[in-house]
Design an enzyme around this catalytic site. Structure first.
Site, short mmCIF file in Angstrom:
data_model
loop_
_atom_site.label_atom_id
_atom_site.label_comp_id
_atom_site.label_asym_id
_atom_site.label_seq_id
_atom_site.Cartn_x
_atom_site.Cartn_y
_atom_site.Cartn_z
N GLY A 214 0.81 -1.21 0.00
CA GLY A 214 0.00 0.00 0.00
C GLY A 214 0.85 1.26 0.00
N ASP A 260 14.87 -10.00 5.31
CA ASP A 260 14.61 -9.39 6.61
C ASP A 260 15.40 -8.09 6.65
OD1 ASP A 260 14.57 -8.61 9.29
OD2 ASP A 260 14.64 -10.67 10.04
N CYS A 329 -0.02 0.45 13.36
CA CYS A 329 -1.48 0.40 13.48
C CYS A 329 -1.86 -0.17 14.84
CB CYS A 329 -2.10 -0.43 12.34
SG CYS A 329 -1.43 -2.10 12.18
#
Length: 394
Positions: A214, A260, A329
């Site tokens: 996104g 990673d 979030c």
């Protein structure tokens, strides 16, 4: 029974979460936040892919499909859609119990796929069914599209077609606007996070935890497909989603690598970035709808320490005067303000002022300059709970 336990038992949120929310916001507001988290965002946002289409054109097409939408007053590539509900769901039919993530989608009108079913009564095709979560909350009614044997054999496909759900959100994923890459479904604060990064044409940007893409694709859009974006994720499956989104949206300036990103400075010690976005794995307590959450103190503390490893690498890779945007979030101070305090005290970074950015100031009891950071609160802004901070170094 103390207030922590009362709210925890009432809403199926862990004492670790409830105690923190009461500490941050007080008892009454903590309960209001949890109530909001258990429902979809009141503000459902769509990002317009300006590389392909204008906001006005998308609004016109949505209007032709009888979908109510309005442009965001200040963010030119954001469109806001109406979330309908709550509606009464009577719960008539045979019982199907679905997992948490399936229920959170189904309560917004999505169909239930066989992979999301935990257990069910014996049903046959065309039977009316009621869909519940493991705690007995009814989220929708529907019609069985498979019999119970096929469902539990995990035959791929729609197990239950939803006919009546608590909330309804337009199914844009099955629209030509979505399939042709003209829109991306993204929360409003997530859209703002990419704007805060302020990527410029022809710069080199790193997205350290990029999948499903996104923010990566939005940054590419802002840069008008110029420069380079290094998009990293350790998960093969998630990186495949990112690559599909990059292709769907017509993005040309993304290099995606399975890695990673905590190892990035060791693997590429000479790498320097103009801008870096760090949206690391978090406890995700702010995602909504979230019907229940069992996050523990140990998980919150260990996740905070894990996130600092990404920030440490980002600080090494950032050019002088460059920008790091850190976003989560979740709601915990450990994963938000305390991590920014670590950046200021241990990594030699300094905060950029976001006080004129939409949202509310961070928690000043955990960070003296919290007014320079942004929090989006479910009860105040109608969005998921999101934290955003912007950092730089001399």
């Amino acid at each position: 029974m103390n207030e922590y336990n009362r709210l925890s038992n009432k809403y199926n949120y862990s004492p670790a979460i409830v105690s923190r929310l009461i500490e941050y916001f007080g008892e009454k507001r903590a309960e209001n936040i949890i109530k909001e988290l258990k429902t979809p965002s009141r503000v459902f946002a769509v990002r317009v892919n300006s590389l392909m289409i204008s906001t006005d054109q998308v609004l016109e097409e949505l209007e032709q499909s009888s979908i109510k939408a309005t442009p965001h007053p200040t963010i030119e590539d954001a469109i806001l859609l109406e979330v309908e509900g709550p509606f009464l769901v009577k719960g008539i039919g045979k019982k199907v119990i679905a997992d948490k993530f399936a229920c959170e989608s189904v309560m917004q009108g999505s169909d239930l796929y066989s992979s999301g079913v935990i257990k069910l009564e014996k049903i046959k095709v065309s039977d009316p069914v009621v869909i519940e979560d493991k705690n007995g909350l009814i989220v929708a009614e529907g019609i069985a599209k498979m019999n119970s044997k096929s469902i539990m054999q995990r035959i791929k496909g729609v197990a239950v077609q939803t006919t009546n759900s608590i909330y309804k959100i337009p199914d844009l994923k099955n629209s030509h606007l979505y399939s042709r890459g003209m829109i991306y479904l993204q929360s409003l604060p997530a859209i703002i996070a990419s704007k805060v990064l302020e990527p410029q044409p022809n710069e080199f940007v790193i997205d350290m935890c990029a999948a499903p893409g996104g923010k990566t694709t939005h940054i590419a859009q802002i840069m008008n497909n110029t420069g380079k974006i290094l998009a990293l994720d350790r998960s093969k499956k998630r990186l495949q989603k990112l690559r599909r989104n990059v292709k769907r949206l017509g993005i040309k300036n993304v290099i995606s690598i399975r890695l990673d990103s905590r190892l990035l400075s060791k693997k590429y010690p000479c790498l320097e970035a103009d801008r870096i976005i760090v949206d690391p794995p978090c406890t995700a307590i702010g995602v909504r709808p979230k019907l229940y959450d069992n996050s523990t103190d140990k998980e919150i503390i260990s996740t905070s320490a894990y996130q600092r490893q990404f920030l440490k690498v980002a600080a090494k890779l950032l050019k002088p005067s460059g920008t790091i945007v850190y976003s989560t979030c979740t709601l915990t101070a450990e994963e938000n303000e305390s991590n920014i305090k670590y950046c200021l005290e241990e990594l030699g970074l300094r905060l950029k002022d976001l006080s004129k950015t939409p949202g509310s100031p961070g928690l000043s009891s955990y960070l003296s300059d919290a007014k320079k950071t942004r929090r989006f609160h479910p009860d105040l802004h109608g969005t998921p709970a999101i934290f955003i901070a912007s950092l730089t170094k001399d």
